[in-house]
Design a protein around this motif. Structure first.
Motif, PDB file in Angstrom:
ATOM      1  N   TYR A 115      84.478  31.202  57.968  1.00 25.53           N
ATOM      2  CA  TYR A 115      84.317  30.692  59.074  1.00 25.53           C
ATOM      3  C   TYR A 115      83.478  30.049  60.374  1.00 25.53           C
ATOM      4  O   TYR A 115      83.344  29.560  61.847  1.00 25.53           O
ATOM      5  CB  TYR A 115      83.020  32.062  59.802  1.00 25.53           C
ATOM      6  CG  TYR A 115      83.954  33.554  58.722  1.00 25.53           C
ATOM      7  CD1 TYR A 115      85.625  34.074  59.170  1.00 25.53           C
ATOM      8  CD2 TYR A 115      83.469  33.945  58.042  1.00 25.53           C
ATOM      9  CE1 TYR A 115      86.316  35.144  58.907  1.00 25.53           C
ATOM     10  CE2 TYR A 115      84.744  35.039  57.613  1.00 25.53           C
ATOM     11  CZ  TYR A 115      85.468  35.436  57.423  1.00 25.53           C
ATOM     12  OH  TYR A 115      85.861  36.313  57.076  1.00 25.53           O
ATOM     13  N   ARG A 116      82.526  28.856  59.148  1.00 24.92           N
ATOM     14  CA  ARG A 116      81.744  27.986  60.045  1.00 24.92           C
ATOM     15  C   ARG A 116      82.397  26.382  59.811  1.00 24.92           C
ATOM     16  O   ARG A 116      82.049  26.365  58.133  1.00 24.92           O
ATOM     17  CB  ARG A 116      80.462  28.033  59.693  1.00 24.92           C
ATOM     18  CG  ARG A 116      80.065  29.559  60.451  1.00 24.92           C
ATOM     19  CD  ARG A 116      79.820  29.575  62.091  1.00 24.92           C
ATOM     20  NE  ARG A 116      79.912  31.430  62.160  1.00 24.92           N
ATOM     21  CZ  ARG A 116      78.532  30.829  63.431  1.00 24.92           C
ATOM     22  NH1 ARG A 116      78.313  29.482  64.488  1.00 24.92           N
ATOM     23  NH2 ARG A 116      77.945  32.193  63.333  1.00 24.92           N
ATOM     24  N   PHE A 117      83.211  25.792  60.144  1.00 25.26           N
ATOM     25  CA  PHE A 117      83.715  24.735  60.034  1.00 25.26           C
ATOM     26  C   PHE A 117      82.251  23.482  59.674  1.00 25.26           C
ATOM     27  O   PHE A 117      82.223  23.037  59.185  1.00 25.26           O
ATOM     28  CB  PHE A 117      84.426  23.969  60.785  1.00 25.26           C
ATOM     29  CG  PHE A 117      85.020  22.487  60.769  1.00 25.26           C
ATOM     30  CD1 PHE A 117      85.897  21.895  59.873  1.00 25.26           C
ATOM     31  CD2 PHE A 117      84.201  21.980  61.962  1.00 25.26           C
ATOM     32  CE1 PHE A 117      85.831  20.588  59.944  1.00 25.26           C
ATOM     33  CE2 PHE A 117      84.349  20.415  61.571  1.00 25.26           C
ATOM     34  CZ  PHE A 117      85.232  20.192  60.731  1.00 25.26           C
ATOM     35  N   SER A 118      81.939  23.175  61.001  1.00 25.46           N
ATOM     36  CA  SER A 118      80.408  22.260  61.219  1.00 25.46           C
ATOM     37  C   SER A 118      79.156  23.536  61.158  1.00 25.46           C
ATOM     38  O   SER A 118      79.235  24.266  61.712  1.00 25.46           O
ATOM     39  CB  SER A 118      81.119  22.287  62.187  1.00 25.46           C
ATOM     40  OG  SER A 118      79.896  20.991  62.490  1.00 25.46           O
ATOM     41  N   ILE A 119      78.338  23.176  60.142  1.00 23.74           N
ATOM     42  CA  ILE A 119      77.078  23.699  59.714  1.00 23.74           C
ATOM     43  C   ILE A 119      76.247  22.396  59.756  1.00 23.74           C
ATOM     44  O   ILE A 119      75.756  21.520  58.864  1.00 23.74           O
ATOM     45  CB  ILE A 119      77.577  24.103  58.180  1.00 23.74           C
ATOM     46  CG1 ILE A 119      78.744  25.304  58.151  1.00 23.74           C
ATOM     47  CG2 ILE A 119      75.916  24.875  57.857  1.00 23.74           C
ATOM     48  CD1 ILE A 119      78.407  25.676  57.150  1.00 23.74           C
ATOM     49  N   PRO A 120      75.029  22.713  60.702  1.00 21.95           N
ATOM     50  CA  PRO A 120      74.006  21.715  60.816  1.00 21.95           C
ATOM     51  C   PRO A 120      73.470  21.220  59.814  1.00 21.95           C
ATOM     52  O   PRO A 120      73.587  23.279  59.461  1.00 21.95           O
ATOM     53  CB  PRO A 120      74.029  21.716  62.374  1.00 21.95           C
ATOM     54  CG  PRO A 120      74.018  23.101  62.586  1.00 21.95           C
ATOM     55  CD  PRO A 120      75.557  23.330  62.144  1.00 21.95           C
ATOM     56  N   LEU A 167      75.467  17.152  61.759  1.00 22.70           N
ATOM     57  CA  LEU A 167      76.728  17.244  61.986  1.00 22.70           C
ATOM     58  C   LEU A 167      77.389  16.726  61.781  1.00 22.70           C
ATOM     59  O   LEU A 167      78.140  16.436  61.902  1.00 22.70           O
ATOM     60  CB  LEU A 167      76.407  17.620  63.239  1.00 22.70           C
ATOM     61  CG  LEU A 167      77.052  18.395  63.707  1.00 22.70           C
ATOM     62  CD1 LEU A 167      77.011  20.189  63.597  1.00 22.70           C
ATOM     63  CD2 LEU A 167      77.523  18.696  65.762  1.00 22.70           C
ATOM     64  N   PRO A 168      77.925  18.060  60.658  1.00 21.36           N
ATOM     65  CA  PRO A 168      79.825  17.279  60.278  1.00 21.36           C
ATOM     66  C   PRO A 168      80.151  17.564  61.222  1.00 21.36           C
ATOM     67  O   PRO A 168      80.379  18.714  62.552  1.00 21.36           O
ATOM     68  CB  PRO A 168      80.278  18.961  58.967  1.00 21.36           C
ATOM     69  CG  PRO A 168      78.854  19.496  58.370  1.00 21.36           C
ATOM     70  CD  PRO A 168      77.967  18.642  59.346  1.00 21.36           C
ATOM     71  N   VAL A 169      81.475  16.331  61.593  1.00 14.98           N
ATOM     72  CA  VAL A 169      82.540  16.237  62.713  1.00 14.98           C
ATOM     73  C   VAL A 169      83.954  16.475  62.581  1.00 14.98           C
ATOM     74  O   VAL A 169      84.768  16.034  62.943  1.00 14.98           O
ATOM     75  CB  VAL A 169      82.181  14.909  63.874  1.00 14.98           C
ATOM     76  CG1 VAL A 169      81.067  15.183  63.728  1.00 14.98           C
ATOM     77  CG2 VAL A 169      81.701  13.954  62.701  1.00 14.98           C
ATOM     78  N   LEU A 170      84.315  16.131  60.456  1.00 11.42           N
ATOM     79  CA  LEU A 170      85.263  15.863  60.353  1.00 11.42           C
ATOM     80  C   LEU A 170      85.403  16.251  59.330  1.00 11.42           C
ATOM     81  O   LEU A 170      84.509  16.053  58.339  1.00 11.42           O
ATOM     82  CB  LEU A 170      85.964  14.311  60.237  1.00 11.42           C
ATOM     83  CG  LEU A 170      87.608  14.595  60.422  1.00 11.42           C
ATOM     84  CD1 LEU A 170      88.457  15.630  60.872  1.00 11.42           C
ATOM     85  CD2 LEU A 170      87.978  13.012  59.997  1.00 11.42           C
ATOM     86  N   ALA A 171      86.331  16.742  58.342  1.00 14.14           N
ATOM     87  CA  ALA A 171      86.242  17.727  57.044  1.00 14.14           C
ATOM     88  C   ALA A 171      88.037  17.241  56.886  1.00 14.14           C
ATOM     89  O   ALA A 171      88.942  17.483  57.072  1.00 14.14           O
ATOM     90  CB  ALA A 171      85.366  18.377  56.922  1.00 14.14           C
ATOM     91  N   GLY A 172      87.771  17.034  55.299  1.00 15.87           N
ATOM     92  CA  GLY A 172      89.087  16.974  54.463  1.00 15.87           C
ATOM     93  C   GLY A 172      88.817  16.676  52.751  1.00 15.87           C
ATOM     94  O   GLY A 172      87.805  16.935  52.273  1.00 15.87           O
ATOM     95  N   ASP A 173      90.089  17.228  52.476  1.00 16.73           N
ATOM     96  CA  ASP A 173      89.681  17.069  50.226  1.00 16.73           C
ATOM     97  C   ASP A 173      88.959  16.208  50.258  1.00 16.73           C
ATOM     98  O   ASP A 173      89.198  14.823  49.825  1.00 16.73           O
ATOM     99  CB  ASP A 173      91.433  17.474  49.377  1.00 16.73           C
ATOM    100  CG  ASP A 173      91.837  18.704  49.711  1.00 16.73           C
ATOM    101  OD1 ASP A 173      91.233  19.177  50.876  1.00 16.73           O
ATOM    102  OD2 ASP A 173      93.320  18.485  50.066  1.00 16.73           O
TER     103      ASP A 173
END
Length: 263
Positions: A115-120, A167-173
């Protein structure tokens, strides 16, 4: 291949590259630096004197919230007393330095939280930097440390302590893009070649004396021996703000998948 098959394949790939304990990651970045020391005033936003940094790190995830990280960096910083309260002393430096540190990275939540895309996260560690302060004089660049501008041969390989937030701002495989800010305390007050007082010019070379006290270049009289040159009560440091590309090199699921196909 139908849409359902594509969706299943994509989901499998995401699961294979999902970061879990046992994962290895490569972290590369580019950013801006700002030196903190005797030649900069923090409140002077009109003269930030920003430098640059390139870095690369490897990380190993121990748990869903804790990773070990080791990093190498090449950073450029500079400072000048121009536009400061002691502009008349006219000192300046620039430096291209390497540093190396290792420590821990702590995520604020489990990285498998759906439920959390960006986890600091926060990180902290210790290492070393090699200081190479230089100054321009009459159109040429000179190594300040070798000239002993304060009459001392200081340690050019001091310990550093680094801490910061990301802080993550973008994610892919298999990859992510992070923003990070870090501050590095240098366990030396000579990052900028300035620390204590003006030395006696007796026994100094003409070049060393000229770069030790640059007040005469602005028409002022030389500082007397023992006059305040820097603030030895506060050690130097530097701030780095960077964008970082993180590649997931391997995970347990990915390694098991390769073994199952003889890879």
């Amino acid at each position: 291949m139908g849409f359902a098959q594509i969706s299943v394949a994509s989901a499998q790939r995401s699961l294979i590259w999902q970061e879990k304990p046992g994962s290895w990651l490569l972290n590369t970045g580019v950013g801006l630096t700002r030196y903190a020391g005797d030649m900069n005033e923090w409140g002077d936003l009109a003269h930030l004197r920003l430098g640059t940094a390139l870095n690369a790190a490897a990380a190993y995830r121990f748990t869903y919230r804790v990773s070990f990280r080791a990093e190498a960096q090449l950073y450029y910083i500079y400072g000048s007393q121009r536009y400061t309260r002691i502009d008349y002393n006219n000192l300046s430096f620039r430096s291209l330095n390497p540093d190396l540190w290792a420590g821990l990275q702590i995520d604020f939540r489990r990285v498998d939280d759906r439920y959390r895309f960006s986890i600091p996260y926060a990180f902290a560690g210790a290492g070393f930097t090699y200081m190479t302060p230089r100054a321009i004089y009459k159109g040429r660049s000179y190594n300040l440390a070798s000239l002993r501008t304060e009459g001392v041969a200081y340690n050019r390989l001091p310990v550093i302590v680094r801490y910061g937030l990301g802080l993550p701002v973008l994610a892919g495989d298999g990859f992510k893009l992070h923003l990070e800010g870090a501050y590095t305390h240098v366990m030396s007050d000579y990052l900028d070649d300035v620390s204590t007082v003006y030395p006696s010019r007796k026994g100094m070379s003409e070049l060393a004396a000229a770069l030790s006290d640059r007040r005469p270049e602005k028409g002022g009289s030389p500082n007397s021996a023992g006059a305040q040159r820097g603030n030895s009560q506060k050690r130097d440091g530097y701030l780095t703000v960077s964008g970082r590309l993180i590649f997931v090199l391997s995970t347990k699921a990915q390694r098991n998948y390769r073994r199952s196909f003889g890879g």
